[in-house]
Design an enzyme around this catalytic site. Sequence first.
Site, PDB file in Angstrom:
ATOM      1  N   ARG A  26       0.818  -1.218   0.000  1.00 60.31           N
ATOM      2  CA  ARG A  26       0.000   0.000   0.000  1.00 60.31           C
ATOM      3  C   ARG A  26       0.845   1.257   0.000  1.00 60.31           C
ATOM      4  O   ARG A  26       0.419   2.298  -0.488  1.00 60.31           O
ATOM      5  CB  ARG A  26      -0.995  -0.033   1.162  1.00 60.31           C
ATOM      6  CG  ARG A  26      -2.109  -1.071   0.935  1.00 60.31           C
ATOM      7  CD  ARG A  26      -3.001  -1.219   2.144  1.00 60.31           C
ATOM      8  NE  ARG A  26      -2.267  -1.660   3.313  1.00 60.31           N
ATOM      9  CZ  ARG A  26      -2.020  -2.928   3.634  1.00 60.31           C
ATOM     10  NH1 ARG A  26      -2.460  -3.887   2.868  1.00 60.31           N
ATOM     11  NH2 ARG A  26      -1.349  -3.231   4.716  1.00 60.31           N
ATOM     12  N   GLU A  82       4.859  -7.610  13.895  1.00 61.06           N
ATOM     13  CA  GLU A  82       4.091  -7.982  15.079  1.00 61.06           C
ATOM     14  C   GLU A  82       3.672  -9.444  15.039  1.00 61.06           C
ATOM     15  O   GLU A  82       3.363 -10.033  16.060  1.00 61.06           O
ATOM     16  CB  GLU A  82       2.875  -7.064  15.281  1.00 61.06           C
ATOM     17  CG  GLU A  82       1.895  -7.014  14.122  1.00 61.06           C
ATOM     18  CD  GLU A  82       2.220  -5.951  13.067  1.00 61.06           C
ATOM     19  OE1 GLU A  82       1.268  -5.459  12.466  1.00 61.06           O
ATOM     20  OE2 GLU A  82       3.391  -5.633  12.830  1.00 61.06           O
TER      21      GLU A  82
END
Length: 188
Positions: free
Chosen positions: A76, A113
Amino acid sequence: MTAPEETAISVQVTDATDHALRQAAELIREVPDFPEPGVLFRDISPLLADGAGLNAVVSALGRDFEFDVVAGVEARGFLVGAAVAQEFGTGVIGLRKPGKLPVVADRVDYTLEYGRATLELPADTLRAGQRVLIVDDVLATGGTLGAACRLVRQAGADVAAAAVVLELTALEGRDKIMGETVRALLKA
């Protein structure tokens, strides 16, 4: 499909674009348990599809920075980074995932993460001393932006700033990229 619940996204902008960015924030969709259980994914796809929202984000991301080129982070960050480069009259470089480039100048491995990843810099795209604005969609744990900053510096270029659409503040990603100028238009 039903509309997503109202989000806790707040806008951190003090200039005239505040209203447009507030409207842009309302377009971000929350997707629970993606890409794995327990993760709340913030999807900016509806924001990117909205002309007014995209324009507000693009003009705010690069404003007040001096830069020669934009580095957009896959995937993105490519979309937003290319629009920022067009708005500010610069070129754009894609920082890619492994196996996507025919000629690689350098690579950096880092942690996310929920796993590990690698970013690669295409050869012959950055020159020593160039000022680079790094653009991505979300600042989460800071691993991706930190890797992008390292790639730029390893090429001999300077990080002018890192700019993201959304920062997930609870994940404390800024702590991994201390010393860098970071602009987050929206915070959740």
